[in-house]
Design an enzyme around this catalytic site. Structure first.
Site, PDB file in Angstrom:
ATOM      1  N   LEU A  48       0.829  -1.202   0.000  1.00  0.00           N
ATOM      2  CA  LEU A  48       0.000   0.000   0.000  1.00  0.00           C
ATOM      3  C   LEU A  48       0.864   1.252   0.000  1.00  0.00           C
ATOM      4  O   LEU A  48       1.811   1.353   0.797  1.00  0.00           O
ATOM      5  CB  LEU A  48      -0.904   0.000   1.234  1.00  0.00           C
ATOM      6  CG  LEU A  48      -1.620   1.309   1.574  1.00  0.00           C
ATOM      7  CD1 LEU A  48      -2.605   1.697   0.465  1.00  0.00           C
ATOM      8  CD2 LEU A  48      -2.337   1.201   2.922  1.00  0.00           C
ATOM      9  N   SER A  49       0.553   2.211  -0.852  1.00  0.00           N
ATOM     10  CA  SER A  49       1.173   3.531  -0.864  1.00  0.00           C
ATOM     11  C   SER A  49       2.689   3.403  -1.049  1.00  0.00           C
ATOM     12  O   SER A  49       3.138   2.910  -2.080  1.00  0.00           O
ATOM     13  CB  SER A  49       0.795   4.293   0.403  1.00  0.00           C
ATOM     14  OG  SER A  49       1.130   5.648   0.310  1.00  0.00           O
TER      15      SER A  49
END
Length: 348
Positions: free
Chosen positions: A163-164
Site C-alpha cells: 500500500l502507498s
C-alpha cells in the site's frame, strides 16, 4: 544507508520538509509539533518475528503468519505496509490472513521503522534501497529466501503486494526481481523507477511523468536481470478520489506493465464489481490476464477492504483501510491462489 537516512539527521528545516512529504504519502497528519511520528511497535501481536534471515542491509524486521497445517509447496505472499503503519497494522486490517487460511499460503510482512525513515515508510524513492541486491530491496528478497526455507514454499508461486509507499516498493521489487515474483499488486502506489530522489518522489505522487509505454517499460527492463523474458502478472488498485497518490499513477502503471508484457493499452474486457469498482483486464498473447486495473470510484487514499463474513469480504476499516471492496480477495483470485486459473475474478 541511503540519502534519506542521512537527511533525517540533518537540520530541523530539512527534517520538517521530509516529514511533510512522509505525511503526504501516508495521506494524513502523522506529525506532532513538527517532529517525526513514532516508529511502529517492536513486536506484532498475532505474528511471529523471524530473525537471522540474512545480512539484512536494509535494517528491516521480518514477521510471518502461517496457517495451521500449511501444505508443502504452498504459495507465499509478501505484504508491505504503508507509511506510519506496521506489519501488525497491515495484518490486522488488510484481510490477507483470512485468505491465507482459506487458500493455504504463508504470509511475510516486512516492517521498517523510524530509524530508516522518519515516518516508517519503505524508501521506494532511494536507488540504494529499491534496486536489485541493495538495501531494503535485498532485505525483502532475503525474507523470501528464509520463508521458502522455513515453510517449503513453492518458489514458482511467490507474490508481493503493498500500500502507498509499500505499493511503490512493490513495483520496484517486481522490476528488480521478476525471477522471484510470479505476481504483484500495487495498491495506491507509483510506477517502478518513477523516482530516484526525495524531490522526484513528490512529482510521482502528485503529477507523475507522462512517459510513453515504451519509456515506462524500459525502466523495468533496465532494472531486471539482463535477458529476462518472463514477467510477473500485475494488479493495480487506485481510488478515483485519491489526492495523495493521484489516479494518473494507475494509468502510468498500466502503460508500464502492459508494455513490459508486450501487449496494448486497450483492455481485453471490463467488468463492474461491487463497491463502485471497475476492473479492466489486459490479456497476454495466450489470452490469460497479465495486467488488471481496479478503479474504485470515490475512494480516497488507502487500501480497499470490505468488513464482513462473506466469502468475498475481508479486513477491517481504519485509517487508510477504506470500506469499499475486498481488494485482497480479488487480488488473490487474480493470482490464482484460490486454486483456479489466474484471472478467475472474471471467469469464476
Amino acid at each position: 544507508m541511503g540519502h534519506s537516512r542521512r537527511a533525517f539527521r540533518s537540520p530541523l528545516n530539512l527534517v520538517r520538509g521530509v516529514c511533510r512529504w512522509a505525511t503526504a504519502i501516508a495521506g494524513a497528519l502523522a506529525l506532532t509539533g513538527g517532529l517525526p511520528a513514532a516508529g511502529p511497535p517492536a513486536s506484532a501481536a498475532g505474528l511471529t518475528q523471524v530473525t537471522g534471515f540474512g545480512t539484512n542491509p536494509g535494517n528491516l524486521s521480518m514477521f510471518t503468519y502461517v496457517p495451521d497445517s500449511l501444505p508443502a509447496d504452498a504459495p507465499l505472499v509478501v505484504a508491505l505496509h504503508g507509511c506510519t503503519q506496521s506489519a501488525n497494522d497491515y495484518y490486522t486490517h488488510s484481510g490477507w490472513p483470512k485468505f491465507a487460511d482459506a487458500y493455504g499460503f504463508a504470509l511475510v510482512l516486512p516492517q521498517t521503522s523510524s530509524a530508516n525513515n522518519a515516518n516508517s515508510c519503505f524508501n521506494w524513492f532511494e536507488p540504494g534501497d529499491s534496486g536489485r541486491g541493495q538495501g531494503e530491496a535485498l532485505s525483502i528478497k532475503q525474507m523470501v529466501d528464509k520463508a521458502v526455507a522455513l515453510y517449503g514454499s513453492d518458489t514458482r508461486r511467490v507474490h508481493i503486494t503493498g500500500l502507498s509507499a509499500g505499493g511503490a516498493m512493490t513495483a520496484n521489487m517486481l522490476a528488480a526481481y521478476p525471477d522471484v515474483f510470479a505476481g504483484g499488486a500495487i495498491d495506491s502506489g507509483m510506477p517502478a523507477r518513477c523516482a530516484s530522489s526525495l524531490i522526484t518522489a513528490y512529482t510521482c505522487m502528485y503529477s507523475p511523468p507522462d512517459k510513453s509505454p515504451s519509456q515506462w517499460g524500459q525502466l523495468v527492463r533496465s532494472a531486471a536481470p539482463a535477458g529476462t523474458a518472463s514477467w510477473p502478472r500485475v494488479a493495480i488498485w487506485q481510488g478515483t478520489a485519491d489526492t495523495t497518490v493521484r489516479p494518473a499513477n494507475a494509468t502510468e502503471l498500466r502503460d508500464q506493465w502492459t508494455n513490459v508484457w508486450g501487449i496494448g493499452q486497450t483492455p481485453s474486457r471490463t467488468e463492474n464489481l461491487g463497491g463502485g469498482t471497475t476492473s479492466s483486464v489486459y490479456d497476454d498473447a495466450s489470452g490469460h490476464p497479465a495486467v488488471e486495473v481496479y478503479s474504485v470510484s470515490g475512494m480516497r487514499h488507502g487500501l480497499a477492504v470490505d468488513p464482513g463474513s462473506g466469502a468475498e469480504q475481508c479486513g477491517s476499516s481504519g485509517t487508510y483501510y477504506l470500506d469499499t471492496i475486498c481488494s485482497s480477495y480479488h487480488t488473490a483470485r487474480f493470482w490464482g491462489l484460490d486454486g483456479g486459473e489466474s484471472g478467475d475474478t472474471l471467469h469464476g
